[in-house]
Structures are given as structure tokens and as C-alpha cells.
Design a protein around this motif. Structure first.
Motif, PDB file in Angstrom:
ATOM      1  N   GLY A  52       1.552  12.307   5.052  1.00 16.82           N
ATOM      2  CA  GLY A  52       2.222  11.313   4.219  1.00 16.82           C
ATOM      3  C   GLY A  52       1.442  10.020   4.128  1.00 16.82           C
ATOM      4  O   GLY A  52       0.406   9.841   4.797  1.00 16.82           O
ATOM      5  N   PRO A  53       1.925   9.075   3.332  1.00 16.12           N
ATOM      6  CA  PRO A  53       1.205   7.808   3.167  1.00 16.12           C
ATOM      7  C   PRO A  53       1.356   6.893   4.379  1.00 16.12           C
ATOM      8  O   PRO A  53       2.416   6.834   5.006  1.00 16.12           O
ATOM      9  CB  PRO A  53       1.864   7.190   1.929  1.00 16.12           C
ATOM     10  CG  PRO A  53       3.233   7.786   1.889  1.00 16.12           C
ATOM     11  CD  PRO A  53       3.107   9.166   2.456  1.00 16.12           C
ATOM     12  N   ALA A  64       2.390   3.735  10.279  1.00 15.36           N
ATOM     13  CA  ALA A  64       3.507   4.197   9.455  1.00 15.36           C
ATOM     14  C   ALA A  64       4.024   3.040   8.600  1.00 15.36           C
ATOM     15  O   ALA A  64       3.979   1.867   9.003  1.00 15.36           O
ATOM     16  CB  ALA A  64       4.627   4.734  10.341  1.00 15.36           C
ATOM     17  N   ILE A  65       4.505   3.357   7.421  1.00 14.71           N
ATOM     18  CA  ILE A  65       4.999   2.333   6.499  1.00 14.71           C
ATOM     19  C   ILE A  65       6.429   1.971   6.885  1.00 14.71           C
ATOM     20  O   ILE A  65       7.333   2.816   6.845  1.00 14.71           O
ATOM     21  CB  ILE A  65       4.944   2.831   5.044  1.00 14.71           C
ATOM     22  CG1 ILE A  65       3.506   3.173   4.648  1.00 14.71           C
ATOM     23  CG2 ILE A  65       5.510   1.771   4.105  1.00 14.71           C
ATOM     24  CD1 ILE A  65       3.374   3.748   3.251  1.00 14.71           C
ATOM     25  N   ALA A  66       6.636   0.699   7.236  1.00 14.81           N
ATOM     26  CA  ALA A  66       7.972   0.237   7.612  1.00 14.81           C
ATOM     27  C   ALA A  66       8.743  -0.322   6.424  1.00 14.81           C
ATOM     28  O   ALA A  66       9.979  -0.261   6.400  1.00 14.81           O
ATOM     29  CB  ALA A  66       7.864  -0.822   8.710  1.00 14.81           C
ATOM     30  N   ASP A  67       8.050  -0.869   5.437  1.00 13.54           N
ATOM     31  CA  ASP A  67       8.698  -1.487   4.277  1.00 13.54           C
ATOM     32  C   ASP A  67       9.243  -0.402   3.355  1.00 13.54           C
ATOM     33  O   ASP A  67       8.470   0.386   2.787  1.00 13.54           O
ATOM     34  CB  ASP A  67       7.685  -2.360   3.538  1.00 13.54           C
ATOM     35  CG  ASP A  67       8.273  -3.089   2.346  1.00 13.54           C
ATOM     36  OD1 ASP A  67       9.402  -2.765   1.936  1.00 13.54           O
ATOM     37  OD2 ASP A  67       7.591  -3.986   1.809  1.00 13.54           O
ATOM     38  N   PRO A  68      10.563  -0.330   3.144  1.00 17.45           N
ATOM     39  CA  PRO A  68      11.122   0.734   2.296  1.00 17.45           C
ATOM     40  C   PRO A  68      10.592   0.701   0.865  1.00 17.45           C
ATOM     41  O   PRO A  68      10.364   1.758   0.269  1.00 17.45           O
ATOM     42  CB  PRO A  68      12.630   0.461   2.339  1.00 17.45           C
ATOM     43  CG  PRO A  68      12.846  -0.352   3.569  1.00 17.45           C
ATOM     44  CD  PRO A  68      11.608  -1.167   3.743  1.00 17.45           C
ATOM     45  N   ALA A  69      10.393  -0.503   0.305  1.00 14.74           N
ATOM     46  CA  ALA A  69       9.898  -0.605  -1.069  1.00 14.74           C
ATOM     47  C   ALA A  69       8.481  -0.056  -1.181  1.00 14.74           C
ATOM     48  O   ALA A  69       8.149   0.668  -2.129  1.00 14.74           O
ATOM     49  CB  ALA A  69       9.947  -2.052  -1.542  1.00 14.74           C
ATOM     50  N   LEU A  70       7.640  -0.394  -0.223  1.00 15.15           N
ATOM     51  CA  LEU A  70       6.268   0.113  -0.235  1.00 15.15           C
ATOM     52  C   LEU A  70       6.261   1.621  -0.034  1.00 15.15           C
ATOM     53  O   LEU A  70       5.513   2.345  -0.711  1.00 15.15           O
ATOM     54  CB  LEU A  70       5.447  -0.581   0.849  1.00 15.15           C
ATOM     55  CG  LEU A  70       3.995  -0.117   0.981  1.00 15.15           C
ATOM     56  CD1 LEU A  70       3.229  -0.354  -0.309  1.00 15.15           C
ATOM     57  CD2 LEU A  70       3.313  -0.828   2.154  1.00 15.15           C
ATOM     58  N   ALA A 117       8.581   3.790  -0.793  1.00 11.42           N
ATOM     59  CA  ALA A 117       9.075   4.457  -1.995  1.00 11.42           C
ATOM     60  C   ALA A 117       7.995   4.511  -3.076  1.00 11.42           C
ATOM     61  O   ALA A 117       7.810   5.543  -3.738  1.00 11.42           O
ATOM     62  CB  ALA A 117      10.319   3.741  -2.514  1.00 11.42           C
ATOM     63  N   ARG A 118       7.263   3.409  -3.256  1.00 11.48           N
ATOM     64  CA  ARG A 118       6.199   3.394  -4.259  1.00 11.48           C
ATOM     65  C   ARG A 118       5.101   4.374  -3.886  1.00 11.48           C
ATOM     66  O   ARG A 118       4.572   5.115  -4.733  1.00 11.48           O
ATOM     67  CB  ARG A 118       5.624   1.978  -4.384  1.00 11.48           C
ATOM     68  CG  ARG A 118       6.472   1.009  -5.180  1.00 11.48           C
ATOM     69  CD  ARG A 118       6.244   1.120  -6.678  1.00 11.48           C
ATOM     70  NE  ARG A 118       4.916   0.695  -7.020  1.00 11.48           N
ATOM     71  CZ  ARG A 118       4.554  -0.559  -7.252  1.00 11.48           C
ATOM     72  NH1 ARG A 118       5.452  -1.543  -7.151  1.00 11.48           N
ATOM     73  NH2 ARG A 118       3.317  -0.865  -7.581  1.00 11.48           N
TER      74      ARG A 118
END
Length: 381
Positions: free
Chosen positions: A181-182, A200-206, A208-209
Motif C-alpha cells: 500500500g501507499p 504509514a500514512i496517518a492523515d485520512p485525507a492523504l 484516501a487520495r
């Protein structure tokens, strides 16, 4: 071979690097690249845009369109003059650089009888603001009292909002797509230098994009949430009028093309484009191309109407650039040839003409923009 910085500039870069290392240490040893980029560019008294170094023109690190020729600003003046004449309102320029665009816009609007009661400049750099004030006072003394500098967006605004090479300087998130995953790419200290580290990406907006893009493992690119936020804010404050943004970039299909798998992030130092964003922090500009599809979505989500999208060459030629050039006689070679050469750079597909794009948004009824009359590419967004 890159030109070596003088000792005082090198010492400044070391101070910026020390500031960045402290920032990372205070954050627990890792920060997302967006935070590194924001500090490297805008940290008060240290960042690239905040510390007083020459940035624009041949003596700086890059040349912008207004620095090439006054015909650029004069053509933009013709683009917004019908709106100002028909609906009134003011002009708000975002990030006015050296002040050259404001000087040329004001001069041509005065010739057209369309000078606004107020020309606002939103400038976050105290150093650049001072340079702008000096240039406008020197070259447009009669109009100096109409120019006002802002520290933040006004609560309400009607008229024309302009941004030339603003979006590319907004801090970007770096995303690395992997088999699992990203991941968001961040910065860690490595001795006196810096290195990459994915998390790992913590920001939900980032997240999702990144997941929506669904790019192949190994792909590295940028997502600019700051552009979304800026356009959302501009849509909120614009009561009636036009938002016109000019920058280098692509629609999403081209931006995230498989062959562009290493992204668009670059450092610019003394007219050299570098792949290393850690090179001489504080002395090198950091930029990324603009995803105009994302910008279009942000505008419509903010209640704006997409007025057009095309190449810089198309917009300027549709808007009368060639006619303005011909006001200087070709027989006067000393005056004509430098302007003709500059126009060539502005419109040539091999120079700025195709890489740079113009996107326009409106709120409420606005006059049709001649710049989008032919070659409108909204369908590609």
C-alpha cells in the motif's frame, strides 16, 4: 559543475540545516517531507523565501514570466480589465515575487482606464514585500497609494484574484506506493545531512487520495493537499469575480503517467534543476508541478465554476500577446528583438508555452475570458 556559494551563503545554509535537524529532533526524529519543505522555504529569517537572497532573474535561481517581458503582465491586464470595467471590484495578487507583475498590470490597467481602487498583495515573505514596495514606489508612484499588502486573506473579496507560480511553491506530501500500500515519505537526520524514511500514512485525507490513485508499486510522486486548502479558502472569500492561476503542471492522467514514476519534485539553484531536495537548504528553491485535475476538483468543491483550462501559449495568444508585441515596431531592432525573444520563450512548446498552464474559476456572472476562446482543455481534467 554547480556554482559554489560564497562563504556567507554557505554559512547561512548550514544554519538552515541546523534548524531543520532541530525541527526533526523535536518531532521525534522524523517529519513528513511537506514539513521539511515548508521550513526550508518559509522559516522566518532562514527559509529560501524569507532570508533575503536574490531569487528572480538571471542573478537568481530562476526566471519567471513577468521577469522576461512586461508583455506578460500587460496581456493579463487585458484578461481582467473587462471584469473590472463591467463588475468593478479589486485585484488580489498572491505571492507577488519581485513586484514586476504588479507593476506591469497596474500600468496597463491604467492605460485601459480600469485601475481598481485597491490592488492587494498577499505576501508571506517580509523580504519580498520590501522589494515589492520599493519597485512599485519607483515605477508606479502615482498608483502606490492604491496598493495594499495583506498578511492573510480578507474575509470577503470581489474582483480578480491572480496567482502566477504560486501553487508550485506550496509544500507537498511525497507518497511511495508499495506492494503493501501507499506510504508517506519523510525526512530523518543522517549525520550533518538528511535521508528518506517511509512511514504509514496517518492523515485520512492523504491516505484516501493515495489509495484512489492506486499507482503501481515502486511509484513515487507528490500529492499537494496545500493546493486544495488554498483554493478552498479562495473560494470561500471570493464573493464575486475571477480566480486565475498560472503554473507548470499537468492534468492527472499526465501527472501520474507511468513514465513519470519518480515524481516532479525539484530543487532549483542558479538556473540548474536538481533531483536532490536536500541540496544547500535555504539556498535552493523547492518546487513540484501542479496536478490541475486536483485543482479543478478543489475549485468546484469550493463553489467555484471552472471557467477554462489551457496552455500558457494558448491563453496569452488568445488574449492579445502578439498584438501587444506589434506595438513595438520591428524596424526598431534594439527595442523589438528582446521582446520578440521573450515572447518566444513564453509561447514556444519547447520553452514555457506548453509546460505552463492557465486555469480559471469564476463565481457569479463574469465576462467570457478571451484567453480560453480557443484551445480550452477542460475536457482533459
Amino acid at each position: 559543475m554547480l556554482p559554489a556559494p560564497p562563504p556567507d551563503a554557505l554559512a547561512h545554509s548550514r544554519r538552515v540545516a541546523a534548524h531543520l535537524r532541530t525541527l526533526i529532533e523535536n518531532a521525534g526524529g522524523w517529519i513528513p517531507f511537506s514539513r521539511y519543505m515548508a521550513a526550508a522555504l518559509y522559516a522566518p529569517g532562514l527559509g529560501y523565501y524569507a532570508a533575503g537572497a536574490m531569487k528572480f532573474g538571471m542573478a537568481g535561481d530562476f526566471v519567471t514570466a513577468p521577469e522576461l517581458t512586461p508583455l506578460f503582465g500587460r496581456t493579463l491586464a487585458h484578461a481582467i480589465a473587462p471584469l473590472l470595467a463591467e463588475r468593478g471590484g479589486e485585484v488580489l495578487e498572491l505571492g507577488a515575487g519581485s513586484g514586476r507583475l504588479a507593476v506591469d498590470l497596474l500600468g496597463e490597467l491604467e492605460r485601459l482606464g480600469a485601475v481598481p481602487a485597491r490592488y492587494c498583495i498577499l505576501e508571506v515573505s517580509a523580504d519580498l514585500r520590501e522589494r515589492q514596495q520599493r519597485m512599485i514606489a519607483r515605477e508606479r508612484p502615482r498608483l502606490r497609494e492604491r496598493v495594499q499588502w495583506l498578511d492573510e486573506l480578507p474575509a470577503h473579496f470581489s474582483g480578480a484574484i491572480l496567482g502566477n507560480e504560486v501553487l508550485d511553491a506550496l509544500p507537498v506530501e511525497l507518497v511511495h506506493w508499495t506492494e503493501s500500500g501507499p506510504l508517506v515519505r519523510g525526512v530523518v537526520p543522517e549525520g550533518e545531512a538528511f535521508a528518506w524514511q517511509d512511514r504509514a500514512i496517518a492523515d485520512p485525507a492523504l491516505r484516501a487520495r493515495a489509495e484512489a490513485l492506486n499507482l503501481a508499486p515502486g511509484y513515487l510522486s507528490e500529492i499537494n493537499l496545500a493546493t486544495d486548502a488554498l483554493i478552498a479558502s479562495l473560494g470561500k472569500v471570493l464573493d464575486h469575480g475571477l480566480l486565475l492561476l498560472i503554473d507548470y503542471g499537468f492534468a492527472a492522467a499526465e501527472y501520474y503517467h507511468p513514465q513519470r514514476h519518480m515524481g516532479t519534485l525539484r530543487a532549483h539553484y542558479r538556473h540548474h534543476a536538481l533531483d536532490d531536495p536536500f541540496y544547500l537548504p535555504g539556498l535552493a528553491d523547492l518546487t513540484a508541478h501542479v496536478d490541475f485535475s486536483a485543482a479543478a476538483r478543489a475549485g468546484t468543491a469550493a463553489g467555484l465554476t471552472l471557467a477554462g483550462y489551457t496552455s500558457q501559449a494558448g491563453f496569452l495568444l488568445n488574449g492579445g500577446l502578439a498584438e501587444l508585441l506589434m506595438q513595438t515596431s520591428p524596424a526598431d531592432a534594439a527595442a523589438y528583438l528582446p521582446q520578440a525573444n521573450a515572447v518566444q520563450r513564453l509561447v514556444s512548446p519547447a520553452e514555457m508555452g506548453e509546460l505552463f498552464k492557465v486555469i480559471g474559476f469564476g463565481k457569479g456572472p463574469i465576462p467570457a475570458l478571451a484567453g480560453f476562446a480557443r484551445g480550452d482543455r477542460r475536457h482533459t481534467l
